[in-house]
Design an enzyme around this catalytic site. Sequence first.
Site, PDB file in Angstrom:
ATOM      1  N   ASP A 203       0.775  -1.134  -0.080  1.00  0.00           N
ATOM      2  CA  ASP A 203      -0.007   0.094  -0.002  1.00  0.00           C
ATOM      3  C   ASP A 203       0.717   1.316  -0.138  1.00  0.00           C
ATOM      4  O   ASP A 203       1.784   1.417   0.628  1.00  0.00           O
ATOM      5  CB  ASP A 203      -0.893   0.040   1.426  1.00  0.00           C
ATOM      6  CG  ASP A 203      -2.059   1.120   1.159  1.00  0.00           C
ATOM      7  OD1 ASP A 203      -2.564   1.078   0.391  1.00  0.00           O
ATOM      8  OD2 ASP A 203      -1.860   1.919   2.239  1.00  0.00           O
ATOM      9  N   GLU A 261       1.520  -0.550  -5.071  1.00  0.00           N
ATOM     10  CA  GLU A 261       0.648   0.394  -5.293  1.00  0.00           C
ATOM     11  C   GLU A 261       1.559   1.828  -5.681  1.00  0.00           C
ATOM     12  O   GLU A 261       1.687   2.500  -4.678  1.00  0.00           O
ATOM     13  CB  GLU A 261      -0.458   0.794  -4.229  1.00  0.00           C
ATOM     14  CG  GLU A 261      -1.521   1.824  -4.575  1.00  0.00           C
ATOM     15  CD  GLU A 261      -2.228   2.494  -3.603  1.00  0.00           C
ATOM     16  OE1 GLU A 261      -3.313   2.909  -3.905  1.00  0.00           O
ATOM     17  OE2 GLU A 261      -1.815   2.390  -2.335  1.00  0.00           O
TER      18      GLU A 261
END
Length: 515
Positions: A203, A261
């Site tokens: 993330d 990401e």
Amino acid sequence: MRRWWADAVFYQVYPRSFADSNGDGVGDLDGVSAGLDYLAALGVDALWLNPVMVSPMADHGYDVADPRDVDPLFGGIDALDRLLDAAHARGIRVTMDLVPNHTSSAHPWFVEALADPRRRDRYIFRDGRGPHGELPPNNWVSVFGGPAWTRVVEPDGSPGQWYLHLFDPAQPDLNWTHPAVFEDLEKTLRFWLDRGVDGFRIDVAHGMAKPPELPDMAVTDTALLRNSEDDPRFDNDSVHDIHRFIRKVFDDYPDAVAVGEVWVHGNERFAKYLRPDELHLGFNFRLVQADFDAGEVHDAIDNAIVAADLAGATPTWTLSNHDVEREVTRYGGGASGLARARAMALVMLALPGAVFVYNGEELGLPNVDLPDAVLQDPVWERSGHTERGRDGCRVPMPWSGDAPPFGFSSNPDTWLPIPAEWAALTVQRQQTDPSSTLEFFRRAIQLRSSRAEFTGSRIELEHSGDVLTLRREGGLACVLNTGAGPVPLPPGEVLLGSGELTDALLPADTAAWLI
């Protein structure tokens, strides 16, 4: 040797919304295990689980209080072990979300930091500006809206320092210059990889490293920042030291995959994250951001491939996830939105590289316009109720029956309400309809994995007006028509169309595979 993930179809599971096994109205890991036969029949190679670690759920799991345990809401760590065993028995890999940019404010480290100012160096605390430190240290804004700084109350009750949170105040950012942060991340990685997890989606992979001077921002409008290439909060060069550290751990687990990401602009900047000693895969969101237009889709594909090629890496493709509006709605909604979403799915699945499908995408689910009273995304609160947040793309899956909760749970009070009109979109209904979106996805994934025409990592792209054609080395052609009327199909045998094809014509809002 080509790695298993290089051409894999990953299925993103938002665990709260996939299937509820215990009747509390929230999806859980035993619910995911119960759906594995469905996923095996769909033909996916791997799962990506959104966060299931211990969390107060201020941001539905992205505020992690214990990175080495599973929250009881999802069934605890035994439920994860059951899922790993059951998925691996079916030949399905399991990857998890890793959240290294921040922790929960309930994490023991942060609790210590509040109680003892001497324990604050693992986070980013600063004195405030102004005569009494009453102003934030800089003008940074939160991605979720509002200031990116919150002032703490010191143990003696006086107003004190400020801490940085690029997201919610319940998600304080870690200080990635502190050795203990690196050491703890390595413990977390090895804990899960030793347990049998097959990799991680990382993330905010572009955002962990902050510039040491924490300069003021030239732009503070969050809408403008989404397209800014000069956002000082993200994509600093030292972030690559963190990814090299992560990769060294992964090198001890050669079958595991690290997926980032990566929200950055520019092919050269993106390629840095995919260098041989950094990430294996990186989400390139150009397809997500492209309108349903042949020229935009051409440029999105071309740039994503250029970026991957610069690093000698495998491209990664997705049209949807838990943070963006579902593509059926994004492409206009209704029958035309569904037709366009199916056409774009065929384009995505024709491309070489790893593909990620978000749960419910295979059912053609639209975004849901939820009532204000049920919204839970912190974006809704932090924006002062001006941005509705991401709840509309996170509504639970409809499995069976004619009324909510459609087999998702035995509890009618699901964590987000499921609209009654989804009765026509349930898995049960679509499984018996050969023209359904579910059967279309199954057929497409089966062809992708079984036909020799999909081999080769190189493609040719042609764009003329409203028509995009891409050709694979193995002999596949994919033609997309984004125009208002039908166009002639090129010569060849049609393998699959996203809509009905007649008289060698490709209708508007349709794509086809030919060999």
